[in-house]
Design a protein around this motif. Structure first.
Motif, PDB file in Angstrom:
ATOM      1  N   GLY A 151       0.794  -1.221   0.000  1.00  7.86           N
ATOM      2  CA  GLY A 151       0.000   0.000   0.000  1.00  7.86           C
ATOM      3  C   GLY A 151       0.823   1.265   0.000  1.00  7.86           C
TER       4      GLY A 151
ATOM      5  N   GLU B 251      -4.024  -3.102  -5.377  1.00  3.99           N
ATOM      6  CA  GLU B 251      -5.244  -2.752  -4.649  1.00  3.99           C
ATOM      7  C   GLU B 251      -5.768  -1.402  -5.116  1.00  3.99           C
ATOM      8  OE1 GLU B 251      -7.010  -2.070  -0.122  1.00  3.99           O
ATOM      9  OE2 GLU B 251      -4.851  -2.340  -0.433  1.00  3.99           O
TER      10      GLU B 251
ATOM     11  N   CYS C 240      -7.408   2.040  -4.800  1.00  4.44           N
ATOM     12  CA  CYS C 240      -7.538   3.066  -3.765  1.00  4.44           C
ATOM     13  C   CYS C 240      -8.240   4.262  -4.386  1.00  4.44           C
ATOM     14  CB  CYS C 240      -6.151   3.450  -3.261  1.00  4.44           C
ATOM     15  SG  CYS C 240      -6.163   4.512  -1.804  1.00  4.44           S
TER      16      CYS C 240
ATOM     17  N   ARG D 162      -9.258   1.549   6.833  1.00  5.98           N
ATOM     18  CA  ARG D 162      -9.601   1.571   5.409  1.00  5.98           C
ATOM     19  C   ARG D 162      -9.468   2.983   4.835  1.00  5.98           C
ATOM     20  NH1 ARG D 162      -9.537  -3.024   2.505  1.00  5.98           N
ATOM     21  NH2 ARG D 162     -10.729  -4.695   3.471  1.00  5.98           N
TER      22      ARG D 162
ATOM     23  N   TYR E 174      -9.671   5.982   0.270  1.00  6.73           N
ATOM     24  CA  TYR E 174     -10.268   4.748   0.790  1.00  6.73           C
ATOM     25  C   TYR E 174      -9.635   3.551   0.089  1.00  6.73           C
ATOM     26  CZ  TYR E 174     -13.647   1.002   1.585  1.00  6.73           C
ATOM     27  OH  TYR E 174     -14.232  -0.195   1.915  1.00  6.73           O
ATOM     28  N   ARG E 175      -9.108   2.631   0.894  1.00  8.29           N
ATOM     29  CA  ARG E 175      -8.548   1.399   0.350  1.00  8.29           C
ATOM     30  C   ARG E 175      -9.676   0.377   0.226  1.00  8.29           C
ATOM     31  NH1 ARG E 175      -2.726  -0.134   2.725  1.00  8.29           N
ATOM     32  NH2 ARG E 175      -3.093  -1.708   1.128  1.00  8.29           N
ATOM     33  N   THR E 176      -9.992  -0.006  -1.003  1.00 10.22           N
ATOM     34  CA  THR E 176     -11.186  -0.820  -1.253  1.00 10.22           C
ATOM     35  C   THR E 176     -10.998  -2.293  -0.926  1.00 10.22           C
ATOM     36  OG1 THR E 176     -10.575  -1.312  -3.555  1.00 10.22           O
ATOM     37  CG2 THR E 176     -11.798   0.737  -3.134  1.00 10.22           C
TER      38      THR E 176
END
Length: 962
Positions: free
Chosen positions: A718, A729, A731, A751, A762-764
């Protein structure tokens, strides 16, 4: 073609101004210096009619027909050509790099691009026109297309004409070529580099746009000098397409407040500082030969730049002005001209409800443009400032405006009532009055427990008018779930239909909806602020408890603003609502039509083959928001919808073969969108319109970000973005982001993160990659979250409910494919001997919604673990899946460890032929000759979902027949 105008152009000619001589000297094959005004839209153009319109408009605006003869522009008498091409990406079309020859002409042209959306580009060499000049010419072309009188621009005025008429009272600025490029991946003046463009759109129109962008540029280094071209037409009444702009130089320190910069810019304009051109520069530009000018420009470029960037503002553009009988404009913007003595150029165009920011720069050959795009998004963030609603409006203010426009139009059709806009307004006023009389105010949460009915719509608008946020509850949920949700949300009041009243035992006041429709007093609705909560939706929680997502009025207004435009929602739209009000899937259908004069059709029955037939063929709807599971059911029911115009599909991965079949059922006039978005990003924020010519893969991509949403694809840690084409991921950032969770703990709050730029995101937990065309493709979850019939489910929440049963010790929940091809939940449990599976399922159904109740509960002696100590879900699958994986790996030449039960065949290089080989081996080695025919009857489902899990399910169904 009617007689559009009496304006005529006769032997039009004028001398080159000093600025125009600089443009002529600087232009070359690698420096085209072409202004390009782009209009995107739906529909198309009759090329013959467009060519005639260009001819007539160019008579009224003779600057479009000029060619150079020495130091004079001469009217060639030739109409600018109209070209037609095929393509989609406006920033990647080859003709955008083509120069226009000032010597032989044409110096202006119009290019029409046919693709998934129509595109018309007005191109003009900067030596004959400035941005406002191109805009005037383009306006007249569209006036001619509509048969209207032209405005014309017959004047020969240039910046030199204005300077000769005015006497500046301020000292001219000192211009030094000492500025470095603001970003490391920009090519230096003396280095070769590729000319590139990038574009970013933000919602609404904003004060001080140029100043805000200047502060973003200054943040990249220790301050910046920004050159701002000023339109000199404010000093003259003459209508001219020629160059009528001179710059103001703004020195901006890093960290400066935009309002301070804006004040400085306004002060400079008040002092008419744009007229204070350095005398030496003006003299050289006016008198020196072209060869001398080119030499001086190259020499100056070797020393650095005179500014950090050029930031121009094209002004406000009405999209209706660029629409024609068969063409509707949806966006308009100008690509900046990039000259060799500035590191980058920015052009801002404001339209009806958005602001377009375009960036031009020349990058080094080894640059991927990441930092330039990051700066562009930082400019967008600076323009938006604090999160706010589009144009300062909320859905409530837009609804009330629509009530005034169409009071007698039908707004809601329900089994309980049909309401006009005026009736919906009056009844929701009554509900709002009752709520406020009972102490409901801003930030109060009000539950709404009603079936899909006109009463539910009245309740929602009543809550919003009271200044509170509504909490939608599902009447089909267990009473315990309803009450725990009310408690978790801190709801003080719940609006409920009479039949639902007795189900509420939570400590809150219950108001019966049927008794709330009383005459309203004259109280005015509360005006919510953009940061006030609009609604709270509970989603499945990873900690074992549901979590409440709080969505603000600003986020909701931002979503509805761009969704109305994107989907083409208007007064003829009739959206059916047939899914649970307790999920945000229904927000699209509930709000969009009521903001533009359309209507909502409430369908109370639960989704099955009977209710779907009513929705598709009988209720009069022409637009649907639904899941791929619904689409598949519609196809399998062999329904033949008539008159549908819009399908918005979301909640699950959309397969291309399914949408292709459904498109045949609904007809080619029905637009189909694949919409992605977690509840935390307000309904949806990444969208692709299905195009059979473009989307030929196994799945339809989720598309590109819309509105104010920014997308980052981050690595497993991340920390850093992955390269295009690599999985990472997803985001999300932007003003559609929810405020967060009610009473969230550290795990849930994690999150929402703050990016290195300081922007909230926001990290989905969703795995995606960016395709070569720019769209994003969804590839599943990085965590355990699963989707069943469009509902996102955290398995841990179901596991907690199972483990509360006295006979269950431990539970693990996963998704499997059922005999009908749908995904359902399966639970593996460590249970007491002889446990009652039906009783366990009833226990779960008492606390969880139906879609979270496992279809089967399988007892196991122990739960296997991986070497890292986590539950080994793969080891819980039936042995037949392991056998399928081994055969699969053998055919594809990969290690079995590289294949999971959910690995898609084509992702490992499989083709249709190798898939048939796998199925043939499975038929022989696993199924057996006597059941091979039964196994192959499931070929359609297997091809739709070619995973070991799906194939294993087909094997099990075939073997079950023996």
């Amino acid at each position: 073609m009617p007689n559009h105008s009496r304006i005529r152009a006769d032997a039009f000619h004028r001398p080159l101004s000093p600025a125009e001589r600089l443009y002529v000297a600087a232009a070359g094959p690698r420096t085209p210096l072409v202004i390009q005004f782009i209009v995107r839209g739906t529909g198309g153009f009759d090329v013959a009619a467009l060519s005639e319109a260009v001819r007539v408009a160019s008579q009224a605006c003779p600057g479009a027909r000029l060619v150079r003869r020495g130091r004079t522009w001469v009217d060639s008498g030739l109409t600018p050509p109209v070209r037609t091409l095929v393509g989609d990406d406006d920033a990647g079309l080859p003709f955008l790099d083509e120069p226009l020859d000032p010597e032989s002409g044409p110096t202006c042209e119009v290019v029409v691009v046919h693709g998934s959306r129509s595109l018309v580009v007005f191109r003009a060499f900067h030596g004959v026109m400035d941005g406002r000049g191109v805009l005037a010419w383009a306006h007249d072309v569209f006036r001619a297309l509509r048969g209207e009188r032209l405005a014309g621009a017959p004047s020969a005025d240039t910046e030199l004409t204005v300077l000769r008429r005015t006497r500046p009272t301020v000292e001219p600025p000192v211009v030094r070529f000492d500025r470095p490029a603001p970003l490391p991946d920009l090519a230096r003046c003396t280095e070769p580099g590729e000319l590139r463009w990038a574009r970013h759109t933000v919602a609404g129109n904003h004060a001080g746009v140029v100043a805000r962008i200047a502060t973003a540029i200054a943040s990249t280094a220790d301050g910046a000098r920004v050159m701002v071209p000023v339109d000199l037409r404010r000093h003259t009444d003459a209508r001219s397409t020629a160059n009528l702009a001179l710059p103001i130089l703004l020195d901006v320190v890093a960290g400066a407040d935009w309002s301070t910069v804006h004040t400085g810019l306004l002060t400079a304009l008040a002092e008419r500082r744009e007229l204070a051109v350095p005398g030496g520069l003006r003299t050289i530009a006016h008198r020196a030969p072209n060869a001398v000018l080119r030499s001086l420009l190259r020499r100056a470029a070797g020393r650095g730049y005179p500014c950090s960037a050029v930031v121009s503002h094209l002004g406000h553009v009405e999209l209706a002005a660029f629409s024609a009988p068969d063409f509707t404009a949806t966006a308009a913007y100008s690509l900046p001209v990039h000259d060799p003595v500035t590191p980058m150029s920015v052009c801002v165009t404001e339209t009806d409800d958005r602001t377009e920011i375009a960036l031009a720069y020349r990058a080094r050959p080894d640059s991927d443009g990441t930092t330039a795009r990051a700066l562009l998004h930082a400019m967008g963030d600076a323009v938006i400032g604090e999160r706010q609603a589009v144009d300062g409006e909320t859905v409530l203010s837009r609804f009330l405006a629509q009530v005034r426009r169409s009071p007698s139009a039908v707004a809601v059709v329900g089994r309980d009532a049909t309401l006009t806009y005026e009736e919906l307004d009056r009844r929701s006023d009554a509900v709002a009055d009752l709520l406020r009389a009972n102490g409901v105010a801003a930030k109060t949460v009000v539950g709404v427990l009603a079936e899909r009915s006109a009463a539910a719509v009245v309740a929602i608008w009543g809550v919003l008018k009271a200044g509170a946020s509504y909490l939608p509850l599902d009447t089909h949920h267990p009473a315990r779930r309803i009450n725990t949700t009310l408690v978790a949300a801190g709801a003080r009041v719940c609006l409920a239909q009479r039949l639902q009243r007795q189900r509420i035992t939570a400590p809150c006041e219950v108001m019966v909806l049927e008794e709330a429709w009383l005459p309203a007093t004259a109280r005015r609705p509360v005006t919510p602020a953009p940061h006030d909560p609009a609604y709270v939706v509970f989603t499945s929680g990873s900690t074992g408890a549901p979590k409440g997502v709080v969505v603000s009025h600003g986020a909701l207004a931002s979503y509805t603003g761009w969704a109305v435009r994107l989907y083409g929602v208007d007064r003829d739209t009739r959206f059916a609502v047939f899914t649970s009000l307790a999920v945000d899937l229904t927000v699209t259908a509930l709000f969009l039509p009521l903001l533009v004069g359309g209507s909502v059709v409430m369908v109370p029955d639960e989704v099955n083959h009977v209710s779907l037939r009513e929705v598709v063929e009988q209720c009069g709807a022409n637009s649907l928001k639904l899941t791929p599971t619904h689409l598949d059911l519609i196809y399998r029911l062999d329904l033949r919808p008539d008159g549908f115009r819009l399908l918005v599909v979301g909640g699950e991965q959309l397969r291309t073969d399914l949408v292709r079949r459904v498109r045949w059922s609904f007809g080619e006039n029905c637009r189909i969108f694949n919409a992605y978005g977690p509840t935390e990003a307000t309904v949806e924020c990444v969208v692709a319109e299905y195009d059979p010519e473009v989307h030929g893969g196994v799945v339809v991509p989720i598309g590109t970000p819309r509105g104010e949403t920014s997308v980052l694809v981050l690595d497993r840690e991340g920390d850093d973005p992955v390269e295009p084409g690599e999985f990472g991921e997803l985001c999300l950032a932007g003003d559609q982001l929810a405020d967060g969770y009610l009473g969230a703990g550290p795990a849930e709050s994690a999150r929402f993160v703050v990016l290195p730029s300081g922007r909230r995101a926001y990290r989905t937990g969703d795995l995606v990659r960016q395709l070569p065309g720019g769209e994003f493709e969804y590839a599943g979850r990085i965590d355990r979250q699963i989707t069943v019939r469009g509902h996102r489910i955290e398995p841990s929440e179901v596991e907690v409910a199972l483990e509360r049963h006295p006979e269950i010790g431990r539970a693990v929940v996963s998704a499997v494919e059922s005999a009908t091809g749908e995904m359902v939940l399966r639970a593996h449990v460590i249970a007491a001997p002889g446990f009652d599976e039906a009783d366990v399922r009833r226990h779960v159904a008492a606390t969880l919604p139906w879609h979270m109740v496992p279809q089967s509960v399988v007892p196991v002696g122990e739960l296997p673990h991986t070497t890292s100590g986590k539950t080994d879900l793969a080891a819980l699958y039936p042995p037949v899946v392991d056998e399928v994986i081994r055969i699969w790996a053998r055919v594809l030449g990969v290690e079995p460890d590289a294949v999971t039960p959910d690995t898609e065949f084509h992702r490992l290089g499989g083709t249709s032929l190798t898939l048939l080989k796998v199925l043939a081996l499975i038929a022989v080695d696993v199924v057996g000759a006597e059941r091979e025919a039964d196994f192959m009857t499931h070929l359609r489902q297997i091809v739709r979902t070619p995973t070991p899990r799906a194939i294993g399910a087909a094997v099990e169904r075939a073997l079950a027949l023996s």
